[in-house]
Scaffold this motif. Structure first.
Motif, PDB file in Angstrom:
ATOM      1  N   LEU A 167       0.848  -1.196   0.000  1.00  0.00           N
ATOM      2  CA  LEU A 167       0.000   0.000   0.000  1.00  0.00           C
ATOM      3  C   LEU A 167       0.878   1.237   0.000  1.00  0.00           C
ATOM      4  CD1 LEU A 167      -2.504  -1.137   2.766  1.00  0.00           C
ATOM      5  CD2 LEU A 167      -2.966  -1.020   0.309  1.00  0.00           C
ATOM      6  N   ARG A 191       0.914   5.535   0.357  1.00  0.00           N
ATOM      7  CA  ARG A 191       0.248   6.795   0.672  1.00  0.00           C
ATOM      8  C   ARG A 191       0.249   7.633  -0.600  1.00  0.00           C
ATOM      9  NH1 ARG A 191      -0.708   7.252   5.911  1.00  0.00           N
ATOM     10  NH2 ARG A 191       0.499   6.002   7.349  1.00  0.00           N
ATOM     11  N   VAL A 192      -0.616   8.622  -0.670  1.00  0.00           N
ATOM     12  CA  VAL A 192      -0.701   9.462  -1.868  1.00  0.00           C
ATOM     13  C   VAL A 192       0.661  10.076  -2.177  1.00  0.00           C
ATOM     14  CG1 VAL A 192      -1.730  11.548  -2.846  1.00  0.00           C
ATOM     15  CG2 VAL A 192      -3.174   9.881  -1.668  1.00  0.00           C
ATOM     16  N   ALA A 198       2.714   7.561  -3.942  1.00  0.00           N
ATOM     17  CA  ALA A 198       2.216   7.319  -5.293  1.00  0.00           C
ATOM     18  C   ALA A 198       2.647   8.448  -6.227  1.00  0.00           C
ATOM     19  CB  ALA A 198       0.699   7.178  -5.291  1.00  0.00           C
ATOM     20  N   TYR A 252      -5.128  12.856  -7.081  1.00  0.00           N
ATOM     21  CA  TYR A 252      -6.483  12.990  -6.537  1.00  0.00           C
ATOM     22  C   TYR A 252      -7.527  13.078  -7.651  1.00  0.00           C
ATOM     23  CZ  TYR A 252      -5.186  13.165  -1.642  1.00  0.00           C
ATOM     24  OH  TYR A 252      -4.747  12.821  -0.389  1.00  0.00           O
ATOM     25  N   ILE A 301      -8.146   9.564  -8.745  1.00  0.00           N
ATOM     26  CA  ILE A 301      -8.951   8.859  -7.739  1.00  0.00           C
ATOM     27  C   ILE A 301     -10.421   9.254  -7.889  1.00  0.00           C
ATOM     28  CG2 ILE A 301      -9.419   8.695  -5.262  1.00  0.00           C
ATOM     29  CD1 ILE A 301      -6.301   9.019  -4.889  1.00  0.00           C
ATOM     30  N   ARG A 314      -7.706   3.220  -8.090  1.00  0.00           N
ATOM     31  CA  ARG A 314      -8.427   2.708  -6.918  1.00  0.00           C
ATOM     32  C   ARG A 314      -7.679   3.014  -5.621  1.00  0.00           C
ATOM     33  NH1 ARG A 314      -7.730  -2.255  -6.515  1.00  0.00           N
ATOM     34  NH2 ARG A 314      -6.399  -2.613  -8.299  1.00  0.00           N
ATOM     35  N   THR A 315      -8.433   3.174  -4.563  1.00  0.00           N
ATOM     36  CA  THR A 315      -7.849   3.371  -3.238  1.00  0.00           C
ATOM     37  C   THR A 315      -8.605   2.536  -2.218  1.00  0.00           C
ATOM     38  OG1 THR A 315      -9.285   5.239  -2.664  1.00  0.00           O
ATOM     39  CG2 THR A 315      -7.192   5.773  -3.749  1.00  0.00           C
ATOM     40  N   THR A 317      -9.174   2.590   2.310  1.00  0.00           N
ATOM     41  CA  THR A 317      -8.940   3.406   3.492  1.00  0.00           C
ATOM     42  C   THR A 317      -8.659   2.505   4.684  1.00  0.00           C
ATOM     43  OG1 THR A 317     -11.306   3.517   3.921  1.00  0.00           O
ATOM     44  CG2 THR A 317     -10.341   5.370   2.747  1.00  0.00           C
ATOM     45  N   ARG A 354      -6.062   7.381   3.336  1.00  0.00           N
ATOM     46  CA  ARG A 354      -6.383   6.881   2.001  1.00  0.00           C
ATOM     47  C   ARG A 354      -5.098   6.274   1.455  1.00  0.00           C
ATOM     48  NH1 ARG A 354     -10.310   7.969  -1.953  1.00  0.00           N
ATOM     49  NH2 ARG A 354     -11.201   9.521  -0.574  1.00  0.00           N
ATOM     50  N   LEU A 355      -5.181   5.013   1.059  1.00  0.00           N
ATOM     51  CA  LEU A 355      -4.009   4.295   0.582  1.00  0.00           C
ATOM     52  C   LEU A 355      -4.274   3.733  -0.808  1.00  0.00           C
ATOM     53  CD1 LEU A 355      -3.380   2.373   3.898  1.00  0.00           C
ATOM     54  CD2 LEU A 355      -2.070   4.340   3.067  1.00  0.00           C
ATOM     55  N   ILE A 356      -3.224   3.628  -1.589  1.00  0.00           N
ATOM     56  CA  ILE A 356      -3.334   3.124  -2.946  1.00  0.00           C
ATOM     57  C   ILE A 356      -2.623   1.778  -3.007  1.00  0.00           C
ATOM     58  CG2 ILE A 356      -2.799   3.577  -5.369  1.00  0.00           C
ATOM     59  CD1 ILE A 356      -2.699   6.608  -4.492  1.00  0.00           C
TER      60      ILE A 356
END
Length: 67
Positions: A10, A12-13, A16, A28, A31, A37-38, A40, A45-47
Motif C-alpha cells: 500500500l 500513501r498518496v 504514489a 487525486y 482517484i 483505486r484506493t 482506506t 487513504r491508501l493506494i
C-alpha cells in the motif's frame, strides 16, 4: 518472496506521487475519476500496489488504441 519484502503493498498518496511521477493534484483527480483505486485504513487513504499496476496497464491499453 524478496520482492514482497522490498515493495510496499500500500502506498500513501505522497508515495504514489513519486512512483507514478505525477502531481498530488493529478493523483487525486485520478482517484475522483475512478481511474486509480484506493482503500482506506482509519482516516488514511491508501493506494494498493495492484491499483498502480492496473492504472499503468490502462494507460498502455489506451496508448495502443490511439495508434
Amino acid at each position: 518472496m524478496a520482492d514482497v519484502m522490498t515493495r510496499p503493498a500500500l502506498y500513501r498518496v505522497a508515495d504514489a506521487v513519486e512512483v507514478l511521477n505525477l502531481s498530488r493534484t493529478v493523483i487525486y483527480d485520478l482517484i475522483r475519476a475512478g481511474r486509480l483505486r484506493t482503500v482506506t485504513e482509519g482516516r488514511s487513504r491508501l493506494i494498493p500496489a495492484s491499483a498502480i499496476a492496473d492504472y499503468v496497464a490502462l494507460l498502455e491499453r489506451e496508448a495502443r488504441g490511439r495508434r
